[in-house]
Design a protein around this motif. Structure first.
Motif, PDB file in Angstrom:
ATOM      1  N   MET A 118       7.487  -3.818   0.973  1.00  0.00           N
ATOM      2  CA  MET A 118       6.705  -4.215   2.148  1.00  0.00           C
ATOM      3  C   MET A 118       6.563  -5.734   2.224  1.00  0.00           C
ATOM      4  O   MET A 118       6.616  -6.320   3.315  1.00  0.00           O
ATOM      5  N   ASP A 119       6.413  -6.380   1.099  1.00  0.00           N
ATOM      6  CA  ASP A 119       6.313  -7.844   1.085  1.00  0.00           C
ATOM      7  C   ASP A 119       7.601  -8.484   1.586  1.00  0.00           C
ATOM      8  O   ASP A 119       7.566  -9.528   2.253  1.00  0.00           O
ATOM      9  N   ILE A 163       6.787   0.109  -3.735  1.00  0.00           N
ATOM     10  CA  ILE A 163       6.706   0.103  -2.273  1.00  0.00           C
ATOM     11  C   ILE A 163       6.033  -1.176  -1.785  1.00  0.00           C
ATOM     12  O   ILE A 163       6.436  -1.762  -0.766  1.00  0.00           O
ATOM     13  N   ASP A 164       5.026  -1.648  -2.505  1.00  0.00           N
ATOM     14  CA  ASP A 164       4.380  -2.921  -2.142  1.00  0.00           C
ATOM     15  C   ASP A 164       5.391  -4.061  -2.128  1.00  0.00           C
ATOM     16  O   ASP A 164       5.376  -4.916  -1.229  1.00  0.00           O
ATOM     17  N   LEU A 200       8.056   4.222   2.258  1.00  0.00           N
ATOM     18  CA  LEU A 200       7.750   3.287   3.343  1.00  0.00           C
ATOM     19  C   LEU A 200       7.163   4.018   4.545  1.00  0.00           C
ATOM     20  O   LEU A 200       6.293   3.484   5.243  1.00  0.00           O
ATOM     21  N   MET A 249       8.044  -0.872  12.663  1.00  0.00           N
ATOM     22  CA  MET A 249       9.053  -0.787  11.613  1.00  0.00           C
ATOM     23  C   MET A 249      10.101   0.225  12.067  1.00  0.00           C
ATOM     24  O   MET A 249       9.755   1.342  12.462  1.00  0.00           O
ATOM     25  N   ARG A 286       3.465   4.319   4.642  1.00  0.00           N
ATOM     26  CA  ARG A 286       2.693   3.150   5.078  1.00  0.00           C
ATOM     27  C   ARG A 286       2.618   3.050   6.603  1.00  0.00           C
ATOM     28  O   ARG A 286       2.019   2.110   7.138  1.00  0.00           O
ATOM     29  N   SER A 295       0.439  -9.055   6.042  1.00  0.00           N
ATOM     30  CA  SER A 295       0.312  -7.652   5.649  1.00  0.00           C
ATOM     31  C   SER A 295      -0.206  -6.882   6.858  1.00  0.00           C
ATOM     32  O   SER A 295      -1.380  -7.019   7.224  1.00  0.00           O
TER      33      SER A 295
END
Length: 407
Positions: free
Chosen positions: A202-203, A198-199, A299, A258, A302, A210
């Motif tokens: 997100m990147d 997931i990181d 996602l 998002m 987050r 971030s």
């Protein structure tokens, strides 16, 4: 104590919308297969679908047989030989999601109830149980629909319902079922990928920074079709109201945005909304099928709060502890939120205005931490109810009394 083991290999037919176009439907099927396979690994699942290739590719780790429902398979969507064969060459039929309603009753491209109700008496004569499995029902608005649904209920020993409103609706109509059992939506048991995966996503979505706070946003194309024509104005009016409130909330909360598109058909109205959002072309979009339902859930974990319309966008959000605000355009969505005690955070499409929508989202944002704390135990309870439905079906397959499993 009676054994839960199915005494010999069985086949179960699973009915629903499993074309891959809707992440929520994918989550229902994926979690159903996982929940059953953990307990009954020898069961074979027959899945009628408009996209047999998708079902095989996405769920090939399970014992499945995907049956195409295209014209060259002898079908017009659900109406045709594949569904007939799937419902008669099986030991049990599971009816999932919310496919039993009477809108557009004679249109098999949209309505499942008419076809299922025609085959249900044949299943009953062959002792093939039809089970509503963690499903919703309705709306039923005609005598024709009532008669059709009763045929389906007559073919099964139990209805496992994911919300109380469905049960109340059927009782108000005077429909009969040997027993209704309280279940929950299968998608609540969605597992998310590991944090590293997931990181990495997100990147990609936020390559320059971030984000510390994120508002999630999901809308759909159902504006008046399920609201009895109560929605005010055109889609452009709707997207303007949503954009105005979200722009204002973002500015006041210093949050990123998002966008989530869980159903392929929603891209058009989402694109229209995106043009009205501040910095719209820079806002990341998380869309099915580019992302799996597991990744979408990851996602959503987050996100600090989701403003949503699609039922399963919201179910996936709360499954990972993310509070939601519901723009209500579809009966089953509000029914779900009421089931988990979150009906307060909902506004009907027909009641939307710049002020009413902004005030609701602002209050929800301010209460999001408190809401999350209340949400977590409610969702855990619903998860357990969803999984417990497997045991009920196992007892039916073994010919045991259902009431003993639910009492």
């Amino acid at each position: 104590m009676e054994s839960n083991k199915v005494t010999k290999p069985k086949r179960i037919t699973v009915l629903g919308n499993f074309s891959g176009r809707n992440a929520g439907d994918n989550a229902i099927l994926g979690n159903l297969l996982e929940d059953f396979s953990r307990v009954y690994p020898d069961i074979e699942f027959i899945v009628p679908t408009l996209n047999a290739g998708f079902v095989r590719a996405a769920f090939g780790q399970y014992r499945i047989r995907a049956l195409g429902m295209m014209p060259w398979n002898g079908a017009l969507k659900i109406f045709g030989l594949p569904t007939l064969r799937a419902m008669l060459a099986t030991d049990l039929v599971l009816i999932t999601d919310n496919i039993l309603f009477d809108r557009a009753f004679f249109n098999p491209a949209f309505n499942y109830l008419s076809t299922i109700s025609m085959i249900a008496p044949l299943c009953r004569r062959r002792n093939i149980p039809l089970v509503l499995y963690n499903a919703s029902v309705g709306p039923i608005t005609s005598r024709r629909g009532e008669r059709a649904l009763q045929k389906v209920l007559d073919a099964g020993p139990v209805g496992i319902l994911r919300d109380t409103i469905s049960r109340e609706h059927m009782l108000e109509l005077g429909l009969r079922c040997p027993e209704f059992i309280e279940g929950a939506d299968c998608a609540l048991n969605t597992t998310v990928p590991d944090e590293k995966h997931i990181d990495s996503i997100m990147d990609r979505l936020f390559p320059q920074r971030s984000p510390r706070k994120i508002i999630g946003l999901n809308i759909n194309a159902y504006l008046s079709s399920w609201q009895g024509g109560k929605a005010k104005g055109a889609a452009s009016d709707f997207t303007s109201i949503v954009a105005n409130a979200v722009n204002r909330l973002r500015a006041e909360s210093d949050a990123d945005l998002m966008i989530f598109v869980t159903q392929v058909m929603d891209h058009g109205i989402t694109d229209e909304l995106r043009k009205k959002l501040q910095g719209g072309d820079q806002i990341p979009v998380v869309a099915n099928p580019e992302f799996s339902y597991n990744e979408i859930a990851g996602l959503l974990s987050r996100v600090d709060m989701l403003i949503g319309m699609r039922t399963h966008a919201q179910i996936l959000a709360v499954s990972v502890g993310t509070p939601v605000v519901n723009i209500n355009s579809y009966p089953k969505t509000l029914a779900f939120l009421k089931t988990i005690g979150m009906g307060r955070w909902s506004i009907d499409v027909g009641d939307l205005s710049d002020s009413s929508f902004y005030e609701l989202t602002r209050e929800a944002w301010q209460c999001r931490s408190e809401t999350r704390e209340k949400l977590i135990p409610e969702v855990q309870r619903e998860r357990e109810k969803a999984r417990s439905a497997v045991e009920v079906v196992g007892r039916i397959l073994n010919g045991a009394q259902v009431r003993a499993a639910s009492g």
